[in-house]
Design an enzyme around this catalytic site. Structure first.
Site, mmCIF file in Angstrom:
data_model
loop_
_atom_site.group_PDB
_atom_site.id
_atom_site.type_symbol
_atom_site.label_atom_id
_atom_site.label_comp_id
_atom_site.label_asym_id
_atom_site.label_seq_id
_atom_site.Cartn_x
_atom_site.Cartn_y
_atom_site.Cartn_z
ATOM 1 N N GLU A 86 0.851 -1.211 0.029
ATOM 2 C CA GLU A 86 0.056 0.086 0.037
ATOM 3 C C GLU A 86 0.795 1.226 -0.017
ATOM 4 O OE1 GLU A 86 -3.273 -0.145 2.903
ATOM 5 O OE2 GLU A 86 -3.235 2.312 3.001
ATOM 6 N N LYS A 106 -6.812 -0.923 11.634
ATOM 7 C CA LYS A 106 -6.264 -1.246 10.271
ATOM 8 C C LYS A 106 -5.143 -0.701 10.071
ATOM 9 C CE LYS A 106 -5.863 -1.485 5.686
ATOM 10 N NZ LYS A 106 -5.204 -0.450 4.734
ATOM 11 N N ASP A 154 4.427 -14.175 11.641
ATOM 12 C CA ASP A 154 2.891 -14.757 11.163
ATOM 13 C C ASP A 154 2.070 -13.779 11.119
ATOM 14 O OD1 ASP A 154 0.412 -15.839 10.858
ATOM 15 O OD2 ASP A 154 0.864 -17.761 11.864
ATOM 16 N N HIS A 165 -1.921 10.062 -0.320
ATOM 17 C CA HIS A 165 -2.134 8.790 -1.005
ATOM 18 C C HIS A 165 -2.126 9.315 -2.420
ATOM 19 C CE1 HIS A 165 -3.356 5.137 0.905
ATOM 20 N NE2 HIS A 165 -3.987 6.028 2.099
#
Ligand code: MEV
Length: 445
Positions: free
Chosen positions: A89, A285, A301, A398
């Site tokens: 991202e 998130k 992991d 972004h």
């Protein structure tokens, strides 16, 4: 796979890589080599490394590449780190780096390990008296531990092993259902294999205990082992990372926002993520954007840490922010508390050549040090996201990265890229808009 021309295949796993790709080509592209060629083009030149990578999974036919970036200037407990991050991202690494630099000048990140205990569960059914089981539990524990010594002695030499066992009675919710919950210290390893091996050994030993023990009534010698597996919920394998400074030292922000306004808006934004699960999910998130990137780069992991983090976020009965913000007596404090069951030895951390390299970049940390680093990156990521949200919004950053991706996809030259970037400075960026503008530029060159 549905479809008339696609028959079921058997023995697929035994085929060579080339056989698998030929089959893919013949079955899915009517014999055209494009797809096969693309997958082959991502094979590594060094066959010995390729073999190691292939060995991590099954039916491998290629490698899926993700960007590997560096976020420098992380000052954590007085040490400066350059943190490797693997993430697709755009803006994540840039945001982490910016937040790291910002806090570098304000004392950096302070961390605290609140525990390193991991958990395993042995679920079983037994139709006898729960009180009898409870009264024999010390005996059962000694028996289980004794029969697992060959598995635990090495871990004990390293300072770890089984720390405690408890018997949980669920018979009020399911007839005959019990659980033995086992706590482990696994030192610098994540410990999944160790924990699962011990638990499976416990399963056999428990069956034998019920057969052999003189304290078990003859009619109750049958125990039904349901399953034995570690729990990915590790609330006692917990780390805290914190940043703080006087509000007056926060500086000034985009759009002329003053430190006091920023601090209050920021605090409120974090509090919203404590009030509303919809916001909490996005907020967390953002934290995992940073955490997962380091987890991946170090061969840990990410599914396990995500699962633990989200359960921890819901431990009060509703899903909430993993981070907290307080302004007291003019001091801005922002912190994150998160379970991180990770390792720096064993598993992929030692086998994956880039995971090893990442650990080297981080100065070959212990598992505890890596917990501190990862939590700090999560906090930095969260700080950067919330700071953007309450000031400029995130689209600005972004979109700059998005534009770079579009330009590289369209094969724009450096000169064209510079012209397009300045043209789109204050405009909405879309793929078609950039493509049309580039075509226009090419037409006029
Ligand atoms: C985007 O990947 C992450 C953010 O949405 C996190 C947040 O909203 O806090 C920016």
């Amino acid at each position: 796979m549905m479809g008339t021309n696609k028959k079921q295949v058997s023995g697929f796993s035994k085929w060579s890589k080339v056989q698998k790709l030929d089959w893919l080509r013949d079955t899915f592209t009517g014999g055209e080599a494009g797809l096969k060629n693309t997958l082959e083009s991502f094979w590594l030149e060094d066959n010995s490394i390729q073999k190691v990578i292939d060995g991590f999974s099954e039916n491998t036919v290629s490698n899926f590449i993700l960007p590997y970036g560096l976020a420098p200037n992380f000052l954590i407990d007085g040490e400066t780190y350059c943190v490797p991050m693997v993430i697709e991202e755009s803006s994540v690494v840039a945001a982490a780096s910016a937040a790291a630099k910002y806090w570098y000048d304000r004392g950096g990140f302070k961390t605290e390990i609140k525990g390193t205990i991991k958990v395993g569960q042995l679920h079983f059914r037994w139709s006898g008296d729960p009180a009898l089981l409870q009264s024999r539990f010390d005996d059962i524990e000694a028996w289980l531990r004794h029969h697992a010594t060959t598995l635990t002695e090495n871990m004990e030499k390293r300072g770890g092993g089984i720390t405690s066992l408890e018997l949980l009675d669920f018979t009020d919710r399911e007839p005959g259902l019990f659980q033995i919950r086992v706590h482990f210290e696994t030192c610098d390893s994540m410990g999944a294999n160790f924990i699962n091996s011990v638990l499976e050994n416990f399963s056999d030993s428990l069956e034998n205990y019920f057969i052999d023990s003189p304290h078990i009534p003859e009619d109750y010698r049958d125990v039904d082992i349901i399953m034995a597996i570690l729990s990915n919920y590790t609330p006692q394998c917990l780390v805290k990372a914190e940043v703080s400074c006087p509000v007056s030292e926060l500086g000034t922000f985009a759009n002329g926002m003053l430190a006091e306004q920023l601090a209050e808006k920021f605090r409120l934004a974090v509090n919203i993520a404590h009030i509303d699960p919809y916001r909490a999910t996005t907020h967390n998130k953002g934290i995992f954007n940073g955490i997962d990137a380091v987890i991946l780069a170090t061969g840990n992991d990410f599914r396990a840490t995500e699962a633990a983090g989200h359960t921890y976020a819901a431990r009060m009965g509703s899903y909430r922010s993993l981070s907290h913000c307080e302004i007291t007596d003019g001091i801005f404090r922002f912190w994150l508390e998160i379970p991180l069951a990770i390792g720096t030895v064993g598993g992929l951390t030692s086998l994956h050549p880039l995971a090893r390299t990442s650990l080297e970049i981080l100065g070959n940390p212990s598992a505890e040090q890596l917990m501190r680093i990862i939590a700090s990156v999560g906090l930095a990521q969260n700080f950067a996201a919330v700071r953007s949200l309450v000031t400029t919004g995130i689209q600005q950053g972004h979109m700059k990265m998005h534009l770079q991706n579009i330009l590289s996809h369209l094969g724009a030259t450096e000169q064209e890229s510079a012209k397009i970037s300045s043209h789109f400075e204050n405009k909405t960026i879309s793929y078609s808009g950039v493509r049309d503008y580039l075509q226009n530029l090419k037409g006029t060159v």
